[in-house]
Enzyme design. Sequence first.
Site, PDB file in Angstrom:
ATOM      1  N   HIS A 294       0.794  -1.235   0.000  1.00  0.00           N
ATOM      2  CA  HIS A 294       0.000   0.000   0.000  1.00  0.00           C
ATOM      3  C   HIS A 294       0.819   1.274   0.000  1.00  0.00           C
ATOM      4  O   HIS A 294       0.250   2.362   0.019  1.00  0.00           O
ATOM      5  CB  HIS A 294      -0.911   0.058   1.224  1.00  0.00           C
ATOM      6  CG  HIS A 294      -2.012  -0.945   1.197  1.00  0.00           C
ATOM      7  ND1 HIS A 294      -3.250  -0.682   0.657  1.00  0.00           N
ATOM      8  CD2 HIS A 294      -2.056  -2.219   1.633  1.00  0.00           C
ATOM      9  CE1 HIS A 294      -4.022  -1.749   0.773  1.00  0.00           C
ATOM     10  NE2 HIS A 294      -3.318  -2.702   1.361  1.00  0.00           N
ATOM     11  N   LYS A 483      -7.248  14.210   4.146  1.00  0.00           N
ATOM     12  CA  LYS A 483      -6.421  12.994   4.114  1.00  0.00           C
ATOM     13  C   LYS A 483      -5.415  13.081   5.250  1.00  0.00           C
ATOM     14  O   LYS A 483      -5.313  14.128   5.889  1.00  0.00           O
ATOM     15  CB  LYS A 483      -5.694  12.889   2.767  1.00  0.00           C
ATOM     16  CG  LYS A 483      -5.014  14.203   2.349  1.00  0.00           C
ATOM     17  CD  LYS A 483      -4.428  14.153   0.944  1.00  0.00           C
ATOM     18  CE  LYS A 483      -5.427  14.267  -0.171  1.00  0.00           C
ATOM     19  NZ  LYS A 483      -5.742  12.992  -0.800  1.00  0.00           N
ATOM     20  N   ARG A 484      -4.683  11.995   5.514  1.00  0.00           N
ATOM     21  CA  ARG A 484      -3.639  12.075   6.527  1.00  0.00           C
ATOM     22  C   ARG A 484      -2.674  13.193   6.187  1.00  0.00           C
ATOM     23  O   ARG A 484      -2.487  13.523   5.021  1.00  0.00           O
ATOM     24  CB  ARG A 484      -2.834  10.771   6.571  1.00  0.00           C
ATOM     25  CG  ARG A 484      -3.475   9.642   7.345  1.00  0.00           C
ATOM     26  CD  ARG A 484      -2.538   8.432   7.368  1.00  0.00           C
ATOM     27  NE  ARG A 484      -2.245   7.963   6.022  1.00  0.00           N
ATOM     28  CZ  ARG A 484      -1.046   7.577   5.597  1.00  0.00           C
ATOM     29  NH1 ARG A 484      -0.009   7.585   6.412  1.00  0.00           N
ATOM     30  NH2 ARG A 484      -0.871   7.159   4.357  1.00  0.00           N
ATOM     31  N   LYS A 489       1.924  14.306   0.409  1.00  0.00           N
ATOM     32  CA  LYS A 489       0.571  14.675  -0.049  1.00  0.00           C
ATOM     33  C   LYS A 489       0.453  16.165  -0.336  1.00  0.00           C
ATOM     34  O   LYS A 489      -0.519  16.630  -0.916  1.00  0.00           O
ATOM     35  CB  LYS A 489      -0.467  14.241   0.988  1.00  0.00           C
ATOM     36  CG  LYS A 489      -0.541  12.717   1.160  1.00  0.00           C
ATOM     37  CD  LYS A 489      -1.483  12.345   2.298  1.00  0.00           C
ATOM     38  CE  LYS A 489      -1.492  10.862   2.612  1.00  0.00           C
ATOM     39  NZ  LYS A 489      -2.309  10.067   1.665  1.00  0.00           N
ATOM     40  N   THR A 590      -8.042   6.887  -2.000  1.00  0.00           N
ATOM     41  CA  THR A 590      -9.421   6.397  -2.112  1.00  0.00           C
ATOM     42  C   THR A 590     -10.392   7.550  -1.876  1.00  0.00           C
ATOM     43  O   THR A 590     -11.526   7.513  -2.338  1.00  0.00           O
ATOM     44  CB  THR A 590      -9.702   5.273  -1.099  1.00  0.00           C
ATOM     45  OG1 THR A 590      -9.192   5.670   0.170  1.00  0.00           O
ATOM     46  CG2 THR A 590      -9.059   3.980  -1.529  1.00  0.00           C
ATOM     47  N   LYS A 594     -14.176   8.700  -3.548  1.00  0.00           N
ATOM     48  CA  LYS A 594     -15.381   9.106  -2.813  1.00  0.00           C
ATOM     49  C   LYS A 594     -15.883  10.448  -3.338  1.00  0.00           C
ATOM     50  O   LYS A 594     -17.083  10.638  -3.557  1.00  0.00           O
ATOM     51  CB  LYS A 594     -15.080   9.196  -1.310  1.00  0.00           C
ATOM     52  CG  LYS A 594     -14.756   7.839  -0.706  1.00  0.00           C
ATOM     53  CD  LYS A 594     -13.996   7.943   0.615  1.00  0.00           C
ATOM     54  CE  LYS A 594     -13.332   6.595   0.916  1.00  0.00           C
ATOM     55  NZ  LYS A 594     -12.293   6.672   1.972  1.00  0.00           N
TER      56      LYS A 594
HETATM   57  C1  26V Z   1       2.679   3.534   8.209  1.00  0.00           C
HETATM   58  C2  26V Z   1       2.916   4.171   9.384  1.00  0.00           C
HETATM   59  C3  26V Z   1       4.265   4.196   9.885  1.00  0.00           C
HETATM   60  C4  26V Z   1       4.452   5.032  11.119  1.00  0.00           C
HETATM   61  C5  26V Z   1       3.281   5.036  12.043  1.00  0.00           C
HETATM   62  C6  26V Z   1       2.058   5.470  11.367  1.00  0.00           C
HETATM   63  C7  26V Z   1       1.873   4.736  10.109  1.00  0.00           C
HETATM   64  C8  26V Z   1       0.637   4.613   9.622  1.00  0.00           C
HETATM   65  C9  26V Z   1       0.397   3.949   8.447  1.00  0.00           C
HETATM   66  C10 26V Z   1       1.422   3.415   7.736  1.00  0.00           C
HETATM   67  C11 26V Z   1       1.158   2.714   6.475  1.00  0.00           C
HETATM   68  C12 26V Z   1       0.246   3.489   5.658  1.00  0.00           C
HETATM   69  C13 26V Z   1      -0.169   2.710   4.486  1.00  0.00           C
HETATM   70  C14 26V Z   1      -1.369   3.351   3.856  1.00  0.00           C
HETATM   71  O1  26V Z   1      -2.331   3.723   4.511  1.00  0.00           O
HETATM   72  N1  26V Z   1      -1.334   3.447   2.553  1.00  0.00           N
HETATM   73  C15 26V Z   1      -2.439   3.991   1.808  1.00  0.00           C
HETATM   74  O2  26V Z   1      -3.229   2.893   1.394  1.00  0.00           O
HETATM   75  C16 26V Z   1      -4.368   3.315   0.696  1.00  0.00           C
HETATM   76  C17 26V Z   1      -5.194   2.077   0.402  1.00  0.00           C
HETATM   77  O3  26V Z   1      -4.530   1.269  -0.490  1.00  0.00           O
HETATM   78  C18 26V Z   1      -3.967   4.052  -0.556  1.00  0.00           C
HETATM   79  O4  26V Z   1      -5.128   4.516  -1.206  1.00  0.00           O
HETATM   80  C19 26V Z   1      -3.079   5.236  -0.232  1.00  0.00           C
HETATM   81  O5  26V Z   1      -2.587   5.828  -1.414  1.00  0.00           O
HETATM   82  C20 26V Z   1      -1.915   4.765   0.625  1.00  0.00           C
HETATM   83  O6  26V Z   1      -1.168   5.866   1.093  1.00  0.00           O
END
Ligand code: 26V
Length: 759
Positions: A294, A483-484, A489, A590, A594
């Site tokens: 992801h 978004k986050r 981003k 995503t 939406k």
């Molecule tokens: C990694 C970390 C590492 C440090 C602590 C916080 C944290 C939180 C999440 C992540 C992994 C994030 C992966 C993620 O959410 N990817 C997103 O996945 C979506 C669904 O496939 C995609 O639409 C987004 O583009 C992608 O950023």
Amino acid sequence: MNKEKYLAELSALPAEGKDAVCLYNEISALAMRHIAPSPRPRCSAHYLSIEYLIGRMFYNNLMELGVLEETAAVLAGKGVDIGMFEEIEDAALGNGGLGRLAACYMDSGAATGIPLYGYGIRYRYGLFRQRFEDGFQKESPDDWLRFGDPWSIRREEERQIVHFADMDVVAVPYDMPVFGKRVNILRLYAAEGSEAAQKIGDVLYPADDTREGKLLRIRQEYFLSAAAVGDILRAYEKRHGRDYSHFAEENAIQLNDTHPAFAVPELIRALKARGLPHRTALRIARQVFRYTNHTIMPEALECWDASLLRRILPDIAAILRALNNSAAYFRRKEGYSPEELSASALYDPARHSFSMANTAVYAATKINGVAEIHSGIIRSTLFGAEYAHHPEKFLNVTNGVTQRRWLELADGGLAALIDGCIGRGWREDFDRIAELGAFSGDEKTLACFVRVKEENKRRLFSYIASKEGAAFGEGRMLYAQVKRLHEYKRQLMTAFALLRLYFDLKEGKTDIFPSLFLFGAKSAPSYRRAKGIIKYINEIVRLINGDKETNGKLSAVFVSEYNVSYAEKIVAAADVSLQVSAAGTEASGTGNMKFMMNGAVTLGTADGANIEITARAGEENEYIFGARAKELETLRRGGYDPAAWIQKDPAWERVLRTLKDGTFSDGGTGLFAELYDSLTVGASWHAPDQYFIFRDIGEYYAAILRANADYGDRLAFARKQWNNIAASAYFSSDRAVREYAEKIWSIGGKNGREGGNGA
Ligand code: 26V
């Protein structure tokens, strides 16, 4: 569900004198009494995910059960407004795209009749709650269970023990039914036992910048993996006893990114513990797993320190080492070069760590990215070595979102308008949404659409007024970036463009249709720069909203505590969806889907799923700008000089300077100066402006103004928006989940027929 009985009991339910929480719990429990999980077919898929960003369950579940409207009517008869449950729950057991995707896929699995079983952690606290103090993000714990959890059932009898070298943890499942053509189950494990054991289930993503933090993350990931594998084995053994020869044919396990990748060594360990030889256990494991990547952000690519792992999970560490060795042995025979061997190794001897991504890649029969561009990038970069030798393992499944939560529930006005045009069938068969295309020339329909949008804006603005205490007039064009918060981003780029727009307005250099820019984002608590960006945007918002001279034209808001319920209101109201990541960085996105479904045009870069959105809706219906991924790749390799780009237009120099010339205060934290430096001189770990803001910002600004000018012809703009809705069929998660079922899990046909056995 037996609707009549449910409604009869609901009618008999006394409401008088009960508060919202009490009624909420009683009605939810009543609905739960009338449903039963569908029988598990022989073959099923298991979705392992560290996050599920579920959002509010009450309305969605009643809607999926087909009793939302009737429930509202019965309650109205008792003088109760069904809207009163709005503030009660919003399960945020996830933090962003990956977690919300998992929730959409659970919804679509049930809706399409595919036997899809979710596994996750029942965190005691959800993603932190956010508030702003003087423009700074402050976090507090999200006690999501404080009102009860009537939509889960604790399954005491199915508890398991998860063993670590230094402690045992009790994993107690809570089942959340997921309603649709089938009733599937999302099984979330609570961590119980000693104080240390409970800590495993405390929070999502504990900070992992210390040794202790890393240990906790490993424990969480193993806890989920071991509980899920144990459960899947137990269900299998009920049918087949100790004959594991059908295990791989009957079970697919999907690793939602690498967080549950310990399931690979755990399955091998568990099978060996049941007497199977290592060889056989390995073969089975290499038939069961599938892996979705992801993100390619390096900080999210998990590598776990071998010595840490040996300390708390010696058996798992030993199996990973053995896997690494056998992978190397077989790959050498297959002709992998030394470079390829080291790039794909499970163990990195230089860093003494295990690569969870390479572990997942080695085990998985299928590996997918989440949009075309992203699947291409992981094939050529991260997993290039494996792709060179096993191209058949790689495929793309572009993400999707559920039209039931994100259109039917989020945008009742639009749903009704659509029903009037093409009937109600799009809820189950979203391909039908394309029939809206026939109405794009019909000005009466477009005028209705505009009225729906304006009504949605009013609803959103009144919600914002109640939450943020900021009021906005009607009739504004609404640009939204939610978004986050992450540098890639590029919320900072939007902030710069917004500030430039303000300066230009102030000086009479430009004129615009009255607009509102809306931001929503949470920053990881320890991500300093992201927090600096939040503070900076809040400063800009204060400046702009405080200026009476420009107020009639331009205003801005940064909503706090952005969550699934907020998102439902924002996507319904927005005119323009800002999706402006540096090309090649956003795996898919995503939110973009939406917004599209709700009739916002995409103003964004050629990145992630924006590319496929544009291909389907037509370039004339979106505003795509900026460098393509290839160009940025070239710039990255040498020769990107942000200063040179800034000099092309001195207005950007002025905007950038506000980070350090005292226009805004960062409260003495030094956050703004650090942002300034990150763009102009870089840092030890990256070049200046690593996400190419100043390469793209000129084109971004022009695109914002172009969309704004086009908006002046409201009906012409509405047609673009309508065409987006009509072109959004492909972005239904029903389509995505069917693709997983057919191409990755090999269960069920186009309609999930093998799995469908009615709810
Ligand atoms: C990694 C970390 C590492 C440090 C602590 C916080 C944290 C939180 C999440 C992540 C992994 C994030 C992966 C993620 O959410 N990817 C997103 O996945 C979506 C669904 O496939 C995609 O639409 C987004 O583009 C992608 O950023």
